[in-house]
Design an enzyme around this catalytic site. Structure first.
Site, PDB file in Angstrom:
ATOM      1  N   ASP A  57      13.195   5.768  -2.151  1.00  0.00           N
ATOM      2  CA  ASP A  57      12.126   6.650  -2.076  1.00  0.00           C
ATOM      3  C   ASP A  57      11.115   6.209  -2.973  1.00  0.00           C
ATOM      4  O   ASP A  57      11.225   6.430  -4.392  1.00  0.00           O
ATOM      5  CB  ASP A  57      12.344   8.020  -2.181  1.00  0.00           C
ATOM      6  CG  ASP A  57      11.090   9.148  -1.979  1.00  0.00           C
ATOM      7  OD1 ASP A  57       9.981   8.660  -1.954  1.00  0.00           O
ATOM      8  OD2 ASP A  57      11.301  10.230  -1.934  1.00  0.00           O
ATOM      9  N   ALA A  81       4.538   2.925   3.273  1.00  0.00           N
ATOM     10  CA  ALA A  81       3.374   3.739   3.406  1.00  0.00           C
ATOM     11  C   ALA A  81       3.432   5.181   4.041  1.00  0.00           C
ATOM     12  O   ALA A  81       4.603   5.213   4.735  1.00  0.00           O
ATOM     13  CB  ALA A  81       2.148   3.217   3.964  1.00  0.00           C
ATOM     14  N   THR A  83       1.955   6.976   6.779  1.00  0.00           N
ATOM     15  CA  THR A  83       0.726   6.778   7.542  1.00  0.00           C
ATOM     16  C   THR A  83       0.331   7.970   8.582  1.00  0.00           C
ATOM     17  O   THR A  83      -0.613   7.564   9.600  1.00  0.00           O
ATOM     18  CB  THR A  83       1.099   5.476   8.478  1.00  0.00           C
ATOM     19  OG1 THR A  83       2.225   5.724   9.164  1.00  0.00           O
ATOM     20  CG2 THR A  83       1.507   4.255   7.820  1.00  0.00           C
ATOM     21  N   THR A 122      -5.420  -0.846   4.632  1.00  0.00           N
ATOM     22  CA  THR A 122      -5.768  -0.312   6.233  1.00  0.00           C
ATOM     23  C   THR A 122      -7.271  -0.286   6.317  1.00  0.00           C
ATOM     24  O   THR A 122      -8.188  -0.298   5.458  1.00  0.00           O
ATOM     25  CB  THR A 122      -5.385   1.322   6.360  1.00  0.00           C
ATOM     26  OG1 THR A 122      -5.756   1.683   7.515  1.00  0.00           O
ATOM     27  CG2 THR A 122      -5.806   1.962   5.150  1.00  0.00           C
ATOM     28  N   ASP A 123      -7.871  -0.305   7.569  1.00  0.00           N
ATOM     29  CA  ASP A 123      -9.169  -0.175   7.993  1.00  0.00           C
ATOM     30  C   ASP A 123      -9.670   1.204   7.643  1.00  0.00           C
ATOM     31  O   ASP A 123     -10.843   1.329   7.624  1.00  0.00           O
ATOM     32  CB  ASP A 123      -9.395  -0.589   9.445  1.00  0.00           C
ATOM     33  CG  ASP A 123      -8.429   0.534  10.385  1.00  0.00           C
ATOM     34  OD1 ASP A 123      -7.293   0.908   9.799  1.00  0.00           O
ATOM     35  OD2 ASP A 123      -8.542   0.576  11.647  1.00  0.00           O
ATOM     36  N   TYR A 145      -5.787  10.263   3.721  1.00  0.00           N
ATOM     37  CA  TYR A 145      -5.021   8.771   4.085  1.00  0.00           C
ATOM     38  C   TYR A 145      -5.987   7.650   3.556  1.00  0.00           C
ATOM     39  O   TYR A 145      -5.350   6.643   2.765  1.00  0.00           O
ATOM     40  CB  TYR A 145      -4.586   8.574   5.496  1.00  0.00           C
ATOM     41  CG  TYR A 145      -4.087   7.412   5.871  1.00  0.00           C
ATOM     42  CD1 TYR A 145      -3.016   6.966   5.175  1.00  0.00           C
ATOM     43  CD2 TYR A 145      -4.609   6.551   6.802  1.00  0.00           C
ATOM     44  CE1 TYR A 145      -2.473   5.693   5.647  1.00  0.00           C
ATOM     45  CE2 TYR A 145      -4.286   5.188   7.012  1.00  0.00           C
ATOM     46  CZ  TYR A 145      -3.087   4.784   6.442  1.00  0.00           C
ATOM     47  OH  TYR A 145      -2.541   3.739   6.650  1.00  0.00           O
TER      48      TYR A 145
END
Length: 295
Positions: A57, A81, A83, A122-123, A145
């Site tokens: 973890d 991640a 997500t 990420t975008d 996020y």
């Protein structure tokens, strides 16, 4: 705290270079384990028991650092991640620890063993107001996020020997693309959000990361597919494979807790000049069928 001992032989010059893949049981992690065939791959999982991996973890920062220090990898790819975009809104503590703070501890240990780090981002670090974002565009996340991933980027980039790979809509056996394929194949209707993004198959992304690791690139690099709306993508799937289902465009999705960027598409022209991997929409969708064939 008692330190864990991992059963790896260290320092043997006869062994190939070692790669540590965090999040090795996820969609990208599964593909990375296959494409990094020229490395001795150590990989982690976080929940259910997965043979061959190391349970970790990443919120257990001591164990995370301990694993890096004991395995002494040449390369670390952080594909771990949280997500779940809506889940990040409701469990912000977990979100920040997994997507942000864990990267700080990863980098701290990587400095000691002089490992090259690839951090997958990420975008959603962008607000989606205009799309086609380049690496130098200023991030402005609209949900927690995206904010947590931006924090992770900052920690990764605090280390000189690191590469942040921003990507979009990764799919393999989960996500919107496999869902749309199954629904259309079964003759069901697909409700498609009209927003834009740049989906990429986990296989293509893993292949691209492998090439970039070989080049030891640093900084920030976009690696994603073509800009497309979810509606147009579903229509493309229907047309490519002659599927019986229907596609319906929707303006919003009921039940979302977190705001989504309308157009989070990424401009990957820089990456296209560095790698041989084809990032076109059809090539990415064809990977989806290849995954289904081996399942």
């Amino acid at each position: 705290m008692r330190r864990r001992i991992y059963p790896f032989i260290l320092g043997d010059p006869g062994l190939p270079m070692r790669a540590l893949v965090l999040g090795g049981s996820g969609q990208l992690g599964l593909e990375l384990r296959e494409v990094l065939s020229n490395y001795e791959v150590v990989w982690t999982y976080s929940s259910r028991e997965v043979p061959g991996g190391v349970k970790l973890d990443v919120r257990d920062f001591n164990s995370l650092e301990d694993l890096v220090l004991r395995t002494r990898p040449d390369v670390v790819v952080n594909a771990a991640a949280f997500t779940d975009v809506d889940g990040c809104e409701t469990d912000r503590e977990r979100c920040l620890k997994v997507n942000g703070e864990a990267v700080k501890h990863l980098v701290r240990a990587a400095r000691v063993v002089e490992a090259y780090v690839v951090h997958v981002s990420t975008d959603y670090v962008f607000d989606g107001e205009r799309g086609n974002y380049a690496e130098e565009d200023v991030p402005n996340p609209v949900n927690y996020y995206g904010l947590s991933k931006l924090v992770g980027e900052a920690y990764a980039l605090s280390y000189d020997d690191s590469l942040v790979v921003r990507t979009s809509g990764v799919f393999r056996h989960k996500g919107y693309v496999p869902y749309a394929l199954r629904a259309l194949r079964e003759g069901r209707e697909v409700a498609a959000f009209r927003g834009y993004y740049s989906p990429i198959s986990a296989r293509k992304l893993a292949q691209a990361v492998h090439e970039l690791v070989g080049q030891r690139r640093t900084g920030v690099l976009n690696v994603a597919g073509e800009r497309v709306s979810r509606y147009d993508l579903a229509v493309k799937l229907k047309e490519m494979y002659g599927l019986p289902g229907k596609v319906r465009e929707v303006q919003d999705v009921q039940g979302w807790k977190a705001r989504r960027p309308f157009d989070s598409s990424l401009n990957s022209s820089r990456a296209r000049g560095l790698i041989s991997v084809e990032l076109g929409l059809e090539e990415n969708l064809e990977d989806l069928l290849k995954v289904e064939e081996v399942r």
